[in-house]
Design a protein around this motif. Structure first.
Motif, short mmCIF file in Angstrom:
data_model
loop_
_atom_site.label_atom_id
_atom_site.label_comp_id
_atom_site.label_asym_id
_atom_site.label_seq_id
_atom_site.Cartn_x
_atom_site.Cartn_y
_atom_site.Cartn_z
N TRP A 1 -0.77 -3.84 2.22
CA TRP A 1 -1.62 -3.11 3.16
C TRP A 1 -2.64 -2.25 2.41
O TRP A 1 -3.81 -2.17 2.81
N GLU A 2 -2.19 -1.62 1.32
CA GLU A 2 -3.12 -0.83 0.51
C GLU A 2 -4.22 -1.71 -0.07
O GLU A 2 -5.41 -1.35 -0.04
N ALA A 3 -3.85 -2.88 -0.58
CA ALA A 3 -4.84 -3.80 -1.14
C ALA A 3 -5.84 -4.24 -0.07
O ALA A 3 -7.05 -4.32 -0.33
N LEU A 4 -5.35 -4.52 1.13
CA LEU A 4 -6.23 -4.95 2.22
C LEU A 4 -7.19 -3.84 2.61
O LEU A 4 -8.40 -4.08 2.80
N ARG A 5 -6.71 -2.60 2.69
CA ARG A 5 -7.58 -1.47 3.05
C ARG A 5 -8.67 -1.27 2.01
O ARG A 5 -9.85 -1.07 2.35
N ARG A 6 -8.28 -1.34 0.74
CA ARG A 6 -9.27 -1.12 -0.32
C ARG A 6 -10.30 -2.25 -0.38
O ARG A 6 -11.48 -2.01 -0.59
N HIS A 7 -9.82 -3.48 -0.20
CA HIS A 7 -10.74 -4.62 -0.21
C HIS A 7 -11.72 -4.52 0.95
O HIS A 7 -12.93 -4.76 0.79
N THR A 8 -11.20 -4.16 2.13
CA THR A 8 -12.07 -4.03 3.30
C THR A 8 -13.11 -2.94 3.08
O THR A 8 -14.29 -3.10 3.44
#
Length: 433
Positions: free
Chosen positions: A379-386
């Motif tokens: 979830w952290e990776a998805l937030r940062r990528h977004t």
């Protein structure tokens, strides 16, 4: 002698369980050290420490209760929004969060600011947390592969082993024919042990599973059956009846339930056959699907499990079984009159199934399971990528500690379920035949 063999079987299973736990935690430990995360403790078991030794900056040890294990990594959670670790609140939920956060920094030493778990990239944290369950999967894979390809599996074929003399439902207490029982369709058609079935009702059959499906769907039908007997093919005619037979799951395995279906009255020969690699993989995939279905069905099993534990209801083999129950089954199997090699094969099969279950359970995206930490990192990776894609400020680390109240609820549910299963395993255990 029986009691001694039972204890020996339980001891062998317990040693296998300890190895499985240590193997799981070794996966976490290895990758934590690869990514230079400091690990103060590697422990197998819970409770008082029986033995320990410190090597480098990690204490390795064995605890008294062999019901799990853990490694302790520093900095599992990021600091709070105020940048502090020990922020307090009168809210019980906030206290849970900050207590968990503070505990992950208890053993912080000078220079550890670069060795904290939360500071690693999300993909590194995913690897560290996935490595434990993956080790269980590797062990299950290796054990099952050795059994399937090295030892073999009893596999039903199209050659008749026995012919039932009468129609008896699967729920009958005995195979003895009552005086008023009707002859089985197979006996009436003069099928014999040793006959190999070639076709059924005009359909050429290639496996016993296919034949069984045709039989079950042919209730009250008169069908031709081509068999090979003594090197010649004969055509016999059988009129199938409707009978109470065991129901099957999605993988074709018998269950404790019953259904009304067509009945012929034969049992197949089931020689032990060594499987090829592809066949072994297919069989393991079926077992994994069955395991996933079983985990999804756990809530629906609780009422029957409660009745078995406290109301004296019969314990069925499709109910959940805990470590105590599995160990007991392993002990019973070791005490049975069978070749020693078969007993060890059964123990290996139990351990392989246990490791597969540990993998599947730990991959649930719920804290405090490994899958919960994996979900947090993803979830952290998805937030940062977004944020990068839309040119927004970096949202920073996802604070998994905020989910600790949920983790306590999940842990409480698992604990209650474990206790319920343990009680059922003690007072009303699953028996093997």
């Amino acid at each position: 002698m029986t009691a001694l063999m039972t204890v020996l079987g339980i001891a062998i299973f317990a040693l296998g369980l300890l190895f499985s736990i240590a193997w799981h935690e070794l996966g976490h430990l290895t990758w934590a050290k690869v990514f230079k995360i400091r690990v103060p403790q590697y422990m197998v078991g819970f409770g008082p420490t029986v033995w320990s030794r410190k090597k480098g900056d990690t204490e390795y040890g064995l605890k008294a209760i062999p019901m799990g294990g853990y490694i302790r990594m520093i900095g599992m959670f990021p600091p709070g929004a105020d940048g502090k670790v020990t922020a307090r609140s009168t809210s019980p939920w906030r206290s849970m969060i900050e207590d968990a956060r503070a505990q992950s920094y208890e053993e912080l030493l000078p220079g550890d600011d670069t060795r904290l778990f939360y500071t690693r990239k999300p993909w590194q944290r995913v690897i560290v947390m996935f490595a434990g369950p993956f080790m269980n999967l590797v062990l299950a894979f290796g054990l099952f592969l050795a059994l399937f390809m090295g030892v073999g599996v009893a596999t039903a074929n199209l050659t008749v082993q026995t012919v039932s003399q009468c129609v008896v439902p699967s729920t009958a207490k005995t195979d003895t024919c009552p005086a008023d029982a009707k002859p089985s369709p197979a006996a009436a058609a003069e099928l014999r042990a040793g006959d190999t079935i070639v076709s059924f009702d005009g359909t050429k059959v290639g496996s016993y599973d296919q034949l069984q499906g045709l039989i079950r769907s042919s209730a009250e039908k008169t069908v031709p059956i081509v068999v090979e007997r003594g090197g010649q093919q004969l055509t016999l005619t059988a009129t199938l009846v409707t009978n109470t037979v065991l129901a099957e799951d999605s993988s074709g395995n018998p269950t404790n339930g019953t259904v009304k279906a067509g009945f012929l009255g034969i049992s197949p020969q089931s020689p032990v056959v060594q499987l090829g690699f592809g066949q072994s993989m297919n069989r393991m995939a079926d077992m994994a699907r069955s395991g996933i279905d079983s985990i999804g069905a756990l809530p629906s099993k609780i009422p029957a499990l409660w009745d078995s534990a406290f109301e004296g209801a019969p314990r069925t083999t499709d109910q959940p079984v805990g470590v105590v129950g599995v160990a007991r089954v392993g002990g019973e199997a070791f005490a049975m009159k069978a070749p020693l090699a078969d007993k060890f094969e059964f123990e290996i099969q139990l351990l392989a199934g246990l490791n597969l279950s540990l993998f599947l359970l730990n991959m649930l995206p719920l804290l405090p399971l490994d899958g919960g930490h994996i979900a947090g990192a993803l979830w952290e990776a998805l937030r940062r990528h977004t944020a990068r894609v839309f040119r927004r400020p970096d949202p920073g680390h996802f604070d998994v500690a905020k989910l600790m109240p949920v983790a306590y609820v999940v842990a409480g549910v698992f604990l209650c379920f474990t206790v319920l299963v343990m009680i059922a395993d003690v007072v009303n255990p699953v028996k093997i035949g």
